[in-house]
Structure formats: structure tokens, C-alpha cells
Scaffold this motif. Structure first.
Motif, PDB file in Angstrom:
ATOM      1  N   ASP A 301       0.823  -1.213   0.000  1.00 50.55           N
ATOM      2  CA  ASP A 301       0.000   0.000   0.000  1.00 50.55           C
ATOM      3  C   ASP A 301       0.859   1.265   0.000  1.00 50.55           C
ATOM      4  O   ASP A 301       0.365   2.350  -0.299  1.00 50.55           O
ATOM      5  CB  ASP A 301      -0.933   0.006   1.210  1.00 50.55           C
ATOM      6  CG  ASP A 301      -0.196  -0.136   2.532  1.00 50.55           C
ATOM      7  OD1 ASP A 301       0.710  -0.995   2.616  1.00 50.55           O
ATOM      8  OD2 ASP A 301      -0.530   0.579   3.496  1.00 50.55           O
ATOM      9  N   ARG A 302       2.150   1.130   0.339  1.00 51.31           N
ATOM     10  CA  ARG A 302       3.038   2.291   0.403  1.00 51.31           C
ATOM     11  C   ARG A 302       3.913   2.425  -0.846  1.00 51.31           C
ATOM     12  O   ARG A 302       4.808   3.259  -0.884  1.00 51.31           O
ATOM     13  CB  ARG A 302       3.940   2.192   1.629  1.00 51.31           C
ATOM     14  CG  ARG A 302       3.187   2.046   2.942  1.00 51.31           C
ATOM     15  CD  ARG A 302       4.157   1.893   4.095  1.00 51.31           C
ATOM     16  NE  ARG A 302       3.465   1.572   5.344  1.00 51.31           N
ATOM     17  CZ  ARG A 302       4.082   1.315   6.498  1.00 51.31           C
ATOM     18  NH1 ARG A 302       5.410   1.340   6.535  1.00 51.31           N
ATOM     19  NH2 ARG A 302       3.394   1.029   7.569  1.00 51.31           N
ATOM     20  N   LYS A 303       3.653   1.607  -1.858  1.00 56.90           N
ATOM     21  CA  LYS A 303       4.519   1.578  -3.030  1.00 56.90           C
ATOM     22  C   LYS A 303       3.732   1.894  -4.303  1.00 56.90           C
ATOM     23  O   LYS A 303       2.561   1.527  -4.426  1.00 56.90           O
ATOM     24  CB  LYS A 303       5.196   0.204  -3.153  1.00 56.90           C
ATOM     25  CG  LYS A 303       6.087  -0.112  -1.956  1.00 56.90           C
ATOM     26  CD  LYS A 303       6.605  -1.533  -1.952  1.00 56.90           C
ATOM     27  CE  LYS A 303       7.483  -1.785  -0.732  1.00 56.90           C
ATOM     28  NZ  LYS A 303       7.918  -3.186  -0.625  1.00 56.90           N
ATOM     29  N   GLY A 304       4.414   2.542  -5.239  1.00 61.73           N
ATOM     30  CA  GLY A 304       3.803   2.854  -6.518  1.00 61.73           C
ATOM     31  C   GLY A 304       4.065   1.774  -7.549  1.00 61.73           C
ATOM     32  O   GLY A 304       4.760   0.788  -7.286  1.00 61.73           O
ATOM     33  N   LEU A 408      -9.520  -1.489 -12.139  1.00 63.27           N
ATOM     34  CA  LEU A 408      -8.729  -1.869 -13.315  1.00 63.27           C
ATOM     35  C   LEU A 408      -9.296  -1.251 -14.603  1.00 63.27           C
ATOM     36  O   LEU A 408      -8.577  -1.103 -15.589  1.00 63.27           O
ATOM     37  CB  LEU A 408      -8.669  -3.390 -13.453  1.00 63.27           C
ATOM     38  CG  LEU A 408      -7.916  -4.143 -12.345  1.00 63.27           C
ATOM     39  CD1 LEU A 408      -8.067  -5.655 -12.529  1.00 63.27           C
ATOM     40  CD2 LEU A 408      -6.436  -3.766 -12.354  1.00 63.27           C
ATOM     41  N   GLY A 409     -10.568  -0.904 -14.575  1.00 60.79           N
ATOM     42  CA  GLY A 409     -11.208  -0.344 -15.764  1.00 60.79           C
ATOM     43  C   GLY A 409     -10.766   1.076 -16.090  1.00 60.79           C
ATOM     44  O   GLY A 409     -10.929   1.532 -17.221  1.00 60.79           O
ATOM     45  N   ASP A 410     -10.242   1.770 -15.083  1.00 59.15           N
ATOM     46  CA  ASP A 410      -9.770   3.148 -15.311  1.00 59.15           C
ATOM     47  C   ASP A 410      -8.549   3.363 -14.435  1.00 59.15           C
ATOM     48  O   ASP A 410      -8.661   3.476 -13.213  1.00 59.15           O
ATOM     49  CB  ASP A 410     -10.868   4.159 -14.967  1.00 59.15           C
ATOM     50  CG  ASP A 410     -10.513   5.578 -15.349  1.00 59.15           C
ATOM     51  OD1 ASP A 410      -9.311   5.839 -15.593  1.00 59.15           O
ATOM     52  OD2 ASP A 410     -11.407   6.446 -15.386  1.00 59.15           O
ATOM     53  N   VAL A 411      -7.385   3.430 -15.052  1.00 59.65           N
ATOM     54  CA  VAL A 411      -6.125   3.507 -14.303  1.00 59.65           C
ATOM     55  C   VAL A 411      -6.070   4.747 -13.413  1.00 59.65           C
ATOM     56  O   VAL A 411      -5.373   4.776 -12.386  1.00 59.65           O
ATOM     57  CB  VAL A 411      -4.930   3.491 -15.278  1.00 59.65           C
ATOM     58  CG1 VAL A 411      -4.843   4.760 -16.088  1.00 59.65           C
ATOM     59  CG2 VAL A 411      -3.626   3.239 -14.528  1.00 59.65           C
ATOM     60  N   ARG A 412      -6.842   5.796 -13.739  1.00 58.26           N
ATOM     61  CA  ARG A 412      -6.832   7.012 -12.933  1.00 58.26           C
ATOM     62  C   ARG A 412      -7.348   6.762 -11.527  1.00 58.26           C
ATOM     63  O   ARG A 412      -6.959   7.448 -10.575  1.00 58.26           O
ATOM     64  CB  ARG A 412      -7.648   8.096 -13.606  1.00 58.26           C
ATOM     65  CG  ARG A 412      -7.085   8.581 -14.945  1.00 58.26           C
ATOM     66  CD  ARG A 412      -8.043   9.513 -15.649  1.00 58.26           C
ATOM     67  NE  ARG A 412      -9.303   8.833 -15.970  1.00 58.26           N
ATOM     68  CZ  ARG A 412     -10.326   9.426 -16.574  1.00 58.26           C
ATOM     69  NH1 ARG A 412     -10.247  10.701 -16.927  1.00 58.26           N
ATOM     70  NH2 ARG A 412     -11.425   8.765 -16.844  1.00 58.26           N
ATOM     71  N   ARG A 413      -8.208   5.757 -11.380  1.00 60.23           N
ATOM     72  CA  ARG A 413      -8.789   5.484 -10.061  1.00 60.23           C
ATOM     73  C   ARG A 413      -7.738   4.925  -9.098  1.00 60.23           C
ATOM     74  O   ARG A 413      -7.908   4.986  -7.880  1.00 60.23           O
ATOM     75  CB  ARG A 413      -9.936   4.474 -10.198  1.00 60.23           C
ATOM     76  CG  ARG A 413     -11.103   5.009 -11.042  1.00 60.23           C
ATOM     77  CD  ARG A 413     -12.240   4.018 -11.097  1.00 60.23           C
ATOM     78  NE  ARG A 413     -13.307   4.525 -11.959  1.00 60.23           N
ATOM     79  CZ  ARG A 413     -13.756   3.918 -13.043  1.00 60.23           C
ATOM     80  NH1 ARG A 413     -13.228   2.743 -13.399  1.00 60.23           N
ATOM     81  NH2 ARG A 413     -14.723   4.430 -13.766  1.00 60.23           N
ATOM     82  N   LEU A 414      -6.657   4.357  -9.644  1.00 51.99           N
ATOM     83  CA  LEU A 414      -5.596   3.828  -8.770  1.00 51.99           C
ATOM     84  C   LEU A 414      -4.831   4.963  -8.097  1.00 51.99           C
ATOM     85  O   LEU A 414      -4.071   4.705  -7.149  1.00 51.99           O
ATOM     86  CB  LEU A 414      -4.631   2.964  -9.583  1.00 51.99           C
ATOM     87  CG  LEU A 414      -5.212   1.688 -10.199  1.00 51.99           C
ATOM     88  CD1 LEU A 414      -4.138   0.947 -10.962  1.00 51.99           C
ATOM     89  CD2 LEU A 414      -5.791   0.802  -9.110  1.00 51.99           C
ATOM     90  N   MET A 415      -4.985   6.182  -8.569  1.00 54.40           N
ATOM     91  CA  MET A 415      -4.288   7.309  -7.965  1.00 54.40           C
ATOM     92  C   MET A 415      -5.054   7.875  -6.771  1.00 54.40           C
ATOM     93  O   MET A 415      -4.524   8.676  -6.007  1.00 54.40           O
ATOM     94  CB  MET A 415      -4.104   8.435  -9.005  1.00 54.40           C
ATOM     95  CG  MET A 415      -3.505   7.956 -10.328  1.00 54.40           C
ATOM     96  SD  MET A 415      -1.870   7.223 -10.149  1.00 54.40           S
ATOM     97  CE  MET A 415      -1.570   6.690 -11.830  1.00 54.40           C
ATOM     98  N   LEU A 416      -6.319   7.476  -6.620  1.00 51.38           N
ATOM     99  CA  LEU A 416      -7.172   8.045  -5.564  1.00 51.38           C
ATOM    100  C   LEU A 416      -6.895   7.423  -4.225  1.00 51.38           C
ATOM    101  O   LEU A 416      -6.474   6.258  -4.151  1.00 51.38           O
ATOM    102  CB  LEU A 416      -8.644   7.863  -5.949  1.00 51.38           C
ATOM    103  CG  LEU A 416      -9.059   8.495  -7.285  1.00 51.38           C
ATOM    104  CD1 LEU A 416     -10.526   8.168  -7.565  1.00 51.38           C
ATOM    105  CD2 LEU A 416      -8.842   9.998  -7.245  1.00 51.38           C
TER     106      LEU A 416
END
Length: 416
Positions: A301-304, A408-416
Motif C-alpha cells: 500500500d506504500r509503493k507505486g 482496473l477499468g480506469d487507471v486514474r482510479r488507482l491514484m485516488l
């Protein structure tokens, strides 16, 4: 100078047996030469020499139990610094479903015959479940080591009727598979199983028998994500690492686990509570020449994405070379088993107890998907979530997968 060699950091394992002493008094060793073999339920580990020198004393014998910090050997060296911080490298580790401990408590039995028995922890646990006195068994393994097959053979012998008729059932009420002489039908050859499979087999069997498995299948649209992944991977190749879909699935899984904490939990030994965990360590199945090994991305959870990708590459290489350390194969809260590079449409991975869920991935495929007006070609990723039905019900499993496919459907959501 004299150097005291102690057991280094071996992860969460304690009181594990010495199964082999690889040196003798008077031997000359170099740095990182293997000195001892230890065996836990998850791995067989070699204790490396922290310095070059000559073996002056050996303070343990085969069968002794040791933990981190236990004194095992004295070296005579010149100018060498004593070091016990480097963890032992497993000679073989367990498969993605190899649990650290059974999720359900077994019936209490006495400890007779276990104190001096020359057997691995998994064999001891197996014998305890069947209430078999190990002191009455003769081991057929190396140096008289008691194997699981020895316990099974003893059980069959003890349960066979005096008349010589075949028993109606095997251990724990499970009918045994009858032996077949295959040589009657054609040429045969006995081939020794890889050590990893020997170690993981009993753990897989225990997990399958103790956990009520259910598998939920779904699909995620990764069309846009995979396009972004390819861009990152192109740049990564120049720096000597790869960005695979697994990196994104790990990142998305952590976000989904935060929303559905039960999937990241473990069943309490009393069976009436769940242990809620505030950390996210993701195990992943790595294919090696000796079988499947499960390295762990700690604190995922602490890694990109970039850091996870590099760590995936490093741990996979260590797994193939048999150089994983104890803390690199323990402590997972959730496991991912990916067959995407091989194929398939779905499968039922076995839960890696004491975890309560495992995610299986197979090869993505282009498929026509209705967008409300027309069918569009989309890259669809199959998801197979196996779970412990005692901790997770079908609705929760479906919600977890829905959250995962949404991320997974929208990579932008992984930034939230």
C-alpha cells in the motif's frame, strides 16, 4: 579471532528443526558457504557462513530446534567480522497455496514420540492430526528421516483387518486410492518429485481439507490500462526492468482490500472471530525450475507501480535462483496466482491459509462488448477469486471483484 555464528533473521519462524549439518569440525569455509539446513512448513533454508574461517565447534545436532539468535557454530577466522543479519536462503519454498498453519484447530493429542522424532514440522503436524506415535515409525528418508509416506503406510498397516481384506477407508474416514502396478500395462519409471512439491503437497492437502473453498469468476476491462502499461514498459526496458499487468493488479487489489477488509483478514483460531489486519503484504506465485514459490511484496500500500514492478522482478529472479530470504516468503495477507503468460480462461486456486482469499489470473482476450449502441472490441481480463466461505460470503466476494474490476477499468482510479 573466534566468531559465534547464530541463526539469522528467518522471518516469523521459531523453534524449527535442524535437518542437516553441512560442515565438520576442521573444515575451511568461505563467506556465504552453507553451514546448516533448517526446515519450516514453508521452506528448507540454508544458514550461510557470515565470514571466512575454519569450523572450530558445532553447537547443534540434527533434530535440534533453533530460532533467530540461537548459537549454532564457532568459526576461527582472522580479521573477520561476525555477522548474523543475512537471512538464510531457502533451498526450496512452498507453492502459492502453502499455508503457514492450518486455519482450523486440530484435535488435541499427546506429544509422545515427538520429542526425538526425525521428521519435518509438516509431517509432525500430519501425525498429530492422526494421533500417531512417531517413536514407533522407522523413517525411510535420508538418514532415517520420517516422511509423510511413512506415516500413511503406518496408518494403513494399523487399520488393515486381520483377515487381510482391503480396508474400507483410509485415514480420517477418507477412502485411500488403491495402489496400481502400472508396469503390467507398459514401461514405467519412478521420477523423484521436486523438493518444493514434496514440501507444499501436505500443506495444499491440509488447506483443501480444512477450508470450504468457493471460487467467484468475473472479468475486468483492461483496454485502457494495458495501453498505459505498454507505455511504462517501453521506458522501463531501457532501465532493465519490466512493467507487467501484475503490478497494476497488486495496486488495485490493495485498494479493494482496504474497502473490503475481511478479504485481507484471517480466521481466529477459536473460529468465532476474524483477525483484522492493518497492513497489506501481497504474495505472488513465481514459477521456478523446482516448482511454484510465493515471494511477498511487503507494505504494497506504500509503493507505486514503478517500485512494485522493480520488486517483482528482483523477487522473481531470487526465487528462480533459490536465494529468497525468510522475510521474503512470509507474512502475506493476500495472494495472486497469475497464469496469464501461459493461457486458460479460469481456474480454482487453493487458498493460502491462514489467508482467506487468493486471486487467480488467466490470459486476457479481445472480446466484443456492448457499449449501449454497438459492440466494441475490448481487452477483457478473467478474474478467479477463491475464498474461505467461513470468513467471506458470496455477496462480499462479488463486491470485492466488482471493486477490483472498477479500479482496473480506469487507471486514474488507482491514484485516488
Amino acid at each position: 579471532m573466534s566468531i559465534e555464528v547464530t541463526v539469522p533473521d528467518i522471518g516469523d519462524f521459531t523453534d524449527i528443526p535442524v535437518i542437516g549439518i553441512l560442515v565438520s569440525v576442521g573444515d575451511t569455509v568461505a563467506v556465504e558457504d552453507p553451514l546448516l539446513e533448517l526446515e519450516s512448513d514453508k521452506a528448507t533454508m540454508e544458514v550461510p557462513s557470515p565470514a571466512a574461517g575454519k569450523v572450530a565447534e558445532i553447537r547443534v545436532s540434527e533434530g535440534d530446534r533453533v530460532s533467530q539468535g540461537s548459537l549454532v557454530l564457532i568459526l576461527e577466522g582472522e580479521g573477520a567480522e561476525p555477522a548474523s543479519a543475512s537471512a538464510p536462503a531457502p533451498a526450496a519454498a512452498a507453492a502459492p497455496a502453502a499455508p503457514a498453519a492450518a486455519s482450523a484447530p486440530s484435535a488435541p493429542v499427546t506429544d509422545r514420540g515427538f520429542g526425538k522424532a526425525h521428521a519435518s514440522p509438516s509431517v509432525r503436524a500430519f501425525a498429530r492430526q492422526l494421533d500417531i506415535d512417531l517413536s514407533k515409525l522407522n523413517g525411510t528418508g535420508r538418514k532415517g528421516r520420517i516422511l509423510r509416506e511413512d506415516v500413511t503406510a503406518h496408518l494403513k498397516s494399523a487399520s488393515a483387518p486381520a483377515s487381510g481384506a482391503a480396508p474400507s477407508g483410509g485415514g480420517m474416514g477418507i477412502p485411500p486410492i488403491p495402489a496400481v502396478d502400472f508396469s503390467k500395462f507398459g514401461p514405467v519409471e519412478d521420477v523423484e518429485m521436486a523438493r518444493i512439491k514434496k514440501l507444499s503437497g501436505p500443506a495444499l492437502h491440509r488447506s483443501w481439507l480444512n477450508i470450504p473453498h468457493v471460487t467467484h469468476n468475473d472479468e475486468a476491462d483492461i483496454t485502457d490500462l494495458d495501453g498505459y502499461r505498454r507505455e511504462l514498459d517501453g521506458a522501463a526496458k531501457a532501465e532493465g526492468y519490466r512493467v507487467t499487468l501484475l503490478s497494476f493488479v497488486i495496486k488495485a487489489s490493495v485498494s479493494a482490500l482496504k474497502q473490503h477488509w475481511e478479504v485481507n483478514s484471517s480466521l481466529h483460531p477459536d473460529g468465532t472471530k476474524l483477525i483484522r489486519k492493518g497492513y497489506y503484504n501481497i504474495g505472488f506465485a513465481a514459477d521456478t525450475p523446482g516448482g511454484l514459490v510465493v515471494p511477498v511484496i511487503r507494505d504494497a500500500d506504500r509503493k507505486g507501480i514503478i517500485e512494485i514492478s522493480k520488486e517483482l522482478g528482483d523477487l522473481s529472479a531470487k526465487a528462480r535462483e533459490g536465494k529468497l530470504k525468510g522475510d521474503e516468503i512470509s507474512g502475506a495477507t493476500f495472494t495472486i496466482s497469475s497464469l496469464g503468460g501461459i493461457g486458460g480462461t479460469s481456474f480454482t486456486p487453493i487458498v493460502n491459509a491462514p489467508e482467506v482469499a487468493i486471486l487467480g489470473l488467466t490470459r486476457s482476450k479481445m472480446a466484443p462488448v456492448w457499449d449501449g449502441e454497438a459492440f466494441q472490441p475490448r481487452n477483457m481480463q478473467p478474474l478467479s477469486l477463491s475464498y474461505d466461505h467461513r470468513a467471506i460470503d458470496g455477496a462480499l466476494a462479488a463486491r470485492f471483484c466488482a471493486t477490483l474490476k472498477h479500479l482496473l477499468g480506469d487507471v486514474r482510479r488507482l491514484m485516488l
